[in-house]
Design a protein around this motif. Structure first.
Motif, PDB file in Angstrom:
ATOM      1  N   UNK A 339       0.823  -1.226   0.000  1.00 66.66           N
ATOM      2  CA  UNK A 339       0.000   0.000   0.000  1.00 66.66           C
ATOM      3  C   UNK A 339       0.847   1.262   0.000  1.00 66.66           C
ATOM      4  N   UNK A 340       2.081   1.167   0.524  1.00 61.26           N
ATOM      5  CA  UNK A 340       2.913   2.363   0.613  1.00 61.26           C
ATOM      6  C   UNK A 340       3.392   2.845  -0.752  1.00 61.26           C
ATOM      7  N   UNK A 341       3.361   1.985  -1.767  1.00 58.62           N
ATOM      8  CA  UNK A 341       3.834   2.421  -3.083  1.00 58.62           C
ATOM      9  C   UNK A 341       2.889   3.461  -3.693  1.00 58.62           C
ATOM     10  N   UNK A 342       1.617   3.428  -3.297  1.00 58.03           N
ATOM     11  CA  UNK A 342       0.673   4.416  -3.830  1.00 58.03           C
ATOM     12  C   UNK A 342       0.956   5.800  -3.245  1.00 58.03           C
ATOM     13  N   UNK A 343       1.511   5.834  -2.040  1.00 60.39           N
ATOM     14  CA  UNK A 343       1.960   7.108  -1.479  1.00 60.39           C
ATOM     15  C   UNK A 343       3.082   7.683  -2.323  1.00 60.39           C
ATOM     16  N   UNK A 345       3.882   6.978  -5.471  1.00 66.61           N
ATOM     17  CA  UNK A 345       3.406   7.321  -6.816  1.00 66.61           C
ATOM     18  C   UNK A 345       2.660   8.657  -6.804  1.00 66.61           C
ATOM     19  N   UNK A 346       1.840   8.857  -5.791  1.00 64.93           N
ATOM     20  CA  UNK A 346       1.111  10.120  -5.699  1.00 64.93           C
ATOM     21  C   UNK A 346       2.027  11.305  -5.490  1.00 64.93           C
ATOM     22  N   UNK A 347       3.069  11.116  -4.677  1.00 64.75           N
ATOM     23  CA  UNK A 347       4.024  12.201  -4.455  1.00 64.75           C
ATOM     24  C   UNK A 347       4.827  12.506  -5.716  1.00 64.75           C
ATOM     25  N   UNK A 348       5.153  11.488  -6.497  1.00 60.31           N
ATOM     26  CA  UNK A 348       5.849  11.732  -7.772  1.00 60.31           C
ATOM     27  C   UNK A 348       4.988  12.598  -8.689  1.00 60.31           C
ATOM     28  N   UNK A 349       3.690  12.313  -8.730  1.00 62.63           N
ATOM     29  CA  UNK A 349       2.802  13.130  -9.557  1.00 62.63           C
ATOM     30  C   UNK A 349       2.811  14.587  -9.100  1.00 62.63           C
ATOM     31  N   UNK A 350       2.795  14.796  -7.794  1.00 62.66           N
ATOM     32  CA  UNK A 350       2.759  16.160  -7.256  1.00 62.66           C
ATOM     33  C   UNK A 350       4.095  16.873  -7.411  1.00 62.66           C
ATOM     34  N   UNK A 351       5.194  16.163  -7.180  1.00 59.70           N
ATOM     35  CA  UNK A 351       6.515  16.791  -7.181  1.00 59.70           C
ATOM     36  C   UNK A 351       7.060  17.033  -8.582  1.00 59.70           C
ATOM     37  N   UNK A 352       6.901  16.051  -9.467  1.00 59.52           N
ATOM     38  CA  UNK A 352       7.631  16.082 -10.740  1.00 59.52           C
ATOM     39  C   UNK A 352       6.747  16.190 -11.984  1.00 59.52           C
ATOM     40  N   UNK A 353       5.470  15.833 -11.883  1.00 62.52           N
ATOM     41  CA  UNK A 353       4.626  15.805 -13.072  1.00 62.52           C
ATOM     42  C   UNK A 353       3.597  16.928 -13.095  1.00 62.52           C
ATOM     43  N   UNK A 354       3.707  17.860 -12.149  1.00 61.45           N
ATOM     44  CA  UNK A 354       2.862  19.049 -12.151  1.00 61.45           C
ATOM     45  C   UNK A 354       1.390  18.788 -11.925  1.00 61.45           C
ATOM     46  N   UNK A 355       1.037  17.652 -11.324  1.00 63.82           N
ATOM     47  CA  UNK A 355      -0.374  17.343 -11.093  1.00 63.82           C
ATOM     48  C   UNK A 355      -0.818  17.873  -9.726  1.00 63.82           C
ATOM     49  N   UNK A 357      -3.651  17.711  -6.315  1.00 64.55           N
ATOM     50  CA  UNK A 357      -4.332  16.724  -5.475  1.00 64.55           C
ATOM     51  C   UNK A 357      -5.726  16.519  -6.041  1.00 64.55           C
ATOM     52  N   UNK A 358      -5.946  15.353  -6.634  1.00 58.45           N
ATOM     53  CA  UNK A 358      -7.211  15.093  -7.312  1.00 58.45           C
ATOM     54  C   UNK A 358      -7.536  13.603  -7.207  1.00 58.45           C
ATOM     55  N   UNK A 359      -8.656  13.247  -7.793  1.00 59.90           N
ATOM     56  CA  UNK A 359      -9.099  11.851  -7.755  1.00 59.90           C
ATOM     57  C   UNK A 359      -8.386  11.070  -8.867  1.00 59.90           C
ATOM     58  N   UNK A 360      -7.151  10.691  -8.595  1.00 56.75           N
ATOM     59  CA  UNK A 360      -6.383   9.892  -9.540  1.00 56.75           C
ATOM     60  C   UNK A 360      -6.188   8.487  -8.973  1.00 56.75           C
ATOM     61  N   UNK A 361      -5.337   7.697  -9.627  1.00 62.63           N
ATOM     62  CA  UNK A 361      -5.183   6.300  -9.207  1.00 62.63           C
ATOM     63  C   UNK A 361      -4.644   6.158  -7.777  1.00 62.63           C
ATOM     64  N   UNK A 362      -3.534   6.831  -7.413  1.00 63.77           N
ATOM     65  CA  UNK A 362      -3.055   6.695  -6.027  1.00 63.77           C
ATOM     66  C   UNK A 362      -4.081   7.161  -4.999  1.00 63.77           C
TER      67      UNK A 362
END
Length: 395
Positions: A339-343, A345-355, A357-362
């Motif tokens: 379960x910790x891998x989704x944490x 993945x979500x942080x990568x989206x926020x830090x590096x991919x400019x996304x 906080x939304x209803x995404x997969x993580x």
């Protein structure tokens, strides 16, 4: 001595050996990780060129054929990289932004025409673009960039050899411009997308933040559980009310942990481009983990804590690795269930991919983990025995 009469003392060496073996297994993923089928996207936009006495020549297609041959393993094992061809750079960029590829190799439209000019009086070196997807994974993107750089260097060597043979046939006369072009017939343009930046712990900030949040979740769940275990409830209704309070208290703990960890990371120099979104996501992750741990403790008691400590030690080495670097066992049976891998993945989206906080997969996975855990927490009330039931059982 009384110590030597204790069975536990005699069992202590065996217990220590078991602990060493169990936690020694956590080192396996980090021992000589080698990539398998690392996905790299290939784009050939070369339009070709008409050459007298040769007809239509498309060097991009020649490179594509060479890539197909080199990516095929002759030993029967899975190749280190796997090239996926797409028709346009826009399609490749979309895949890079969705974390489908670690890098891209792009052949531009004028590649063949510029290469043909290398034999003429006005040579222009063609260019190949290497696009490195930094944010997806530090080790994976670095490996992909290294592979592509080596491949372009090999292409350069082949083209230089062909040009020298062509000039030899022409009588060996080479102009100054042609000689300069022979040094590097094909130029490389390296582009980093979804960059990790300079204050991201070398791209490992998402992995580094997981451990304090995970430990905070365990500590919060254990403290609340031990507090409730000392309270005597007369009825199931009282017990159910206490569980509601436990769930609500978990939300407070999660908000404190999420915003506190985000503030601390920002204070020590980690680049947090979206403070609010990052803090809310960390709070959601902490709440999800708190509920999951509380659900297990509600059914197993304090004996369930080692499960999450072991999960920490087994999961930590995997979080920094690309799945393509893992052994089949860890990739197929351990990593998907962490379960910790989704944490991360979500942080990568926020830090590096400019996304945002939304209803995404993580976010959705962490939410459903929390919902399922709440159901298990409230279901544990069926284990509760009122004082009247305890008296009846004692009679």
């Amino acid at each position: 001595m009384k110590l030597f009469k204790s069975k536990l003392a005699f069992l202590s060496p065996i217990i220590v050996l078991v602990v060493v073996l169990v936690f020694g297994l956590t080192l396996i993923p980090s021992v000589q990780p080698t990539p398998k089928n690392l996905p790299i996207v290939f784009v050939n936009e070369d339009q070709g060129v008409d050459i007298p006495n040769q007809g239509k020549v498309n060097m991009g297609k020649t490179i594509a054929d060479m890539i197909q041959k080199t990516s095929q393993s002759t030993s029967g094992e899975e190749p280190a990289v796997k090239f996926i061809s797409v028709s346009s750079y826009q399609e490749a960029k979309k895949g890079l932004d969705h974390r489908d590829y670690y890098a891209a190799l792009v052949i531009p439209k004028d590649f063949s025409s510029k290469q043909a000019s290398l034999r003429g009086p006005k040579p222009i070196s063609p260019e190949i673009e290497i696009v490195v997807n930094q944010g997806i994974n530090t080790a994976g993107s670095t490996m992909a960039g290294t592979v592509l750089n080596g491949m372009v260097d090999q292409i350069n060597t082949n083209v230089r050899t062909q040009l020298l043979k062509a000039f030899e046939v022409q009588g060996g006369t080479v102009t100054t411009k042609q000689a300069a072009a022979l040094v590097s017939p094909i130029t490389k343009k390296v582009i980093n997308v979804n960059e990790t930046g300079t204050n991201s712990m070398n791209g490992n900030a998402p992995v580094s933040l997981f451990q304090p949040l995970w430990m905070a979740s365990i500590a919060g769940a254990v403290i609340i559980f031990l507090t409730l275990s000392k309270v005597r409830f007369a009825t199931r209704k009282e017990k159910f009310s206490a569980l509601i309070a436990q769930v609500l208290m978990g939300a407070v703990i999660a908000l404190v942990a999420g915003f506190g960890l985000t503030w601390m990371a920002d204070a020590i120099g980690v680049h947090i481009s979206q403070f609010g979104d990052t803090a809310l996501f960390l709070s959601l992750a902490c709440y999800s983990f708190f509920l999951m741990i509380s659900a297990v403790l509600s059914w197993t008691g304090i004996k369930g804590v080692p499960i999450f400590v072991i999960m920490l030690f087994f999961g930590a080495p995997l979080l920094a690795m690309a799945p393509e670097f893992m052994s089949p066992f860890y990739r197929d049976w351990i990593n998907p269930w962490l379960p910790i891998r989704f944490l991360v993945e979500g942080l990568r989206d926020l830090f590096f991919f400019g996304k945002n906080f939304s209803w995404n997969h993580p976010t959705s996975v962490l939410t459903w983990i929390g919902v399922g855990s709440i159901v298990l927490i409230f279901a544990s009330v069926v284990k509760f025995r009122s004082r009247q039931e305890e008296k009846s059982a004692a009679m």
